[in-house]
Design a protein around this motif. Sequence first.
Motif, short mmCIF file in Angstrom:
data_model
loop_
_atom_site.label_atom_id
_atom_site.label_comp_id
_atom_site.label_asym_id
_atom_site.label_seq_id
_atom_site.Cartn_x
_atom_site.Cartn_y
_atom_site.Cartn_z
N LEU A 182 8.53 -43.21 -14.90
CA LEU A 182 7.97 -41.87 -15.10
C LEU A 182 6.99 -41.51 -14.00
N THR A 183 6.21 -42.47 -13.56
CA THR A 183 5.28 -42.22 -12.46
C THR A 183 6.04 -41.87 -11.17
N ALA A 184 7.15 -42.57 -10.95
CA ALA A 184 7.98 -42.27 -9.78
C ALA A 184 8.58 -40.86 -9.89
N LEU A 185 8.96 -40.45 -11.09
CA LEU A 185 9.48 -39.10 -11.29
C LEU A 185 8.41 -38.06 -10.99
N GLU A 213 10.95 -30.37 -20.65
CA GLU A 213 11.11 -31.81 -20.86
C GLU A 213 12.41 -32.30 -20.28
N ILE A 214 12.48 -33.60 -20.05
CA ILE A 214 13.73 -34.25 -19.65
C ILE A 214 14.08 -35.28 -20.70
N ARG A 215 15.40 -35.45 -20.89
CA ARG A 215 15.88 -36.39 -21.90
C ARG A 215 16.86 -37.35 -21.24
N PHE A 216 16.69 -38.62 -21.49
CA PHE A 216 17.60 -39.61 -20.91
C PHE A 216 17.58 -40.88 -21.76
N GLU A 217 18.53 -41.74 -21.50
CA GLU A 217 18.58 -43.01 -22.22
C GLU A 217 17.76 -44.06 -21.49
N LEU A 218 17.05 -44.86 -22.26
CA LEU A 218 16.17 -45.87 -21.67
C LEU A 218 16.93 -46.79 -20.74
N LEU A 225 19.52 -41.84 -11.84
CA LEU A 225 18.88 -40.89 -12.74
C LEU A 225 17.73 -40.18 -12.04
N SER A 226 16.95 -40.91 -11.28
CA SER A 226 15.83 -40.32 -10.56
C SER A 226 16.28 -39.22 -9.62
N GLU A 227 17.37 -39.46 -8.89
CA GLU A 227 17.89 -38.46 -7.97
C GLU A 227 18.40 -37.23 -8.71
N SER A 228 19.01 -37.43 -9.88
CA SER A 228 19.51 -36.30 -10.68
C SER A 228 18.35 -35.42 -11.15
N VAL A 229 17.25 -36.05 -11.59
CA VAL A 229 16.08 -35.28 -12.04
C VAL A 229 15.49 -34.50 -10.86
N LYS A 230 15.37 -35.14 -9.72
CA LYS A 230 14.82 -34.47 -8.54
C LYS A 230 15.67 -33.28 -8.14
N PHE A 248 20.00 -35.65 -19.60
CA PHE A 248 20.81 -36.51 -18.73
C PHE A 248 21.51 -37.61 -19.53
N ARG A 249 21.77 -37.35 -20.81
CA ARG A 249 22.38 -38.38 -21.67
C ARG A 249 23.90 -38.27 -21.74
N PHE A 250 24.48 -37.51 -20.85
CA PHE A 250 25.93 -37.28 -20.92
C PHE A 250 26.63 -37.74 -19.65
N GLY A 251 26.32 -38.94 -19.22
CA GLY A 251 26.98 -39.49 -18.04
C GLY A 251 26.54 -38.77 -16.78
N GLN A 252 27.52 -38.36 -15.96
CA GLN A 252 27.22 -37.72 -14.68
C GLN A 252 26.83 -36.25 -14.84
N LYS A 253 27.04 -35.71 -16.01
CA LYS A 253 26.76 -34.30 -16.23
C LYS A 253 25.39 -34.11 -16.86
N ALA A 254 24.60 -33.20 -16.28
CA ALA A 254 23.28 -32.88 -16.84
C ALA A 254 23.35 -31.52 -17.51
#
Length: 260
Positions: A182-185, A213-218, A225-230, A248-254
């Motif tokens: 999260l800090t890196a994000l 907010e962002i949602r993702f799997e632990l 994932l970091s690149e997708s959020v950016k 971001f919980r649906f594979g490659q699709k956000a």
Amino acid sequence: MSTTKDKGRVRLKDRRRKKMRLTAVLVALAVIVAAGGLVFLARLPSLQITTITVSGASVLNADALKSATDEALQGWYAFVIPKRLSFIAPTKSIATALEATFPEAGDIEIALQSTQSIEVRVVERSPYALYCDSACYVMDRGGYIYMSSGGEALRRYSGTVAEGPVGSRFLEGRFVELDTFLTALEEGTGSSITSARVTEERDVIATFDGGGEIRFELRDMGTSLSESVKAVFASPKFRREALDYADFRFGQKAVVKFNE
């Protein structure tokens, strides 16, 4: 002739037995005297711990630490040797017990200062983040929950803990990994994350300071994932509209939704 020899052997055996009995008695007396001497020395006031000092305690109550340490020094070994005897005082086991009793202490060491004094050296845990359920509690950098919150302005985490919450470790050892991610994000997006909730399904819902907010799997934490959020935060639409959520919980699709 043989009778005279037999009598001589009997007398020799008798003398040997008497000598052995005398030796046994002398050894027993020596042991008793030595044991008595040790007990006498062990009970000398000059060898008993009477002074307990505490260093490093600011959040912790120093008097409570002294009292708990003094109580642990009560009693005897084998009903004759006092636990207060400075040379054999159970300092390691007492330190371990104090750490369990006072979770605010990250480390406790008990050092012998003299034959009559010991010092309880405390390294307190530093507040790093909050764990919030019906109330908020302070966690250290390792995710260990150790005391009630006094309103600290720290990132808030929530989710199920095994026990407690005080005395439990959030995410059972994965807290550092999540917090680092999260800090890196934050650094990559330029937006502060104020809170993160981990569901029973191990989904993470992280909320930003400015909303959204962002949602993702632990289990998906990593470079991809970091690149997708950016990429979402770098999009032209993000600069024009406020983010509601990015999932971001649906594979490659956000799945991204902006506030209208």
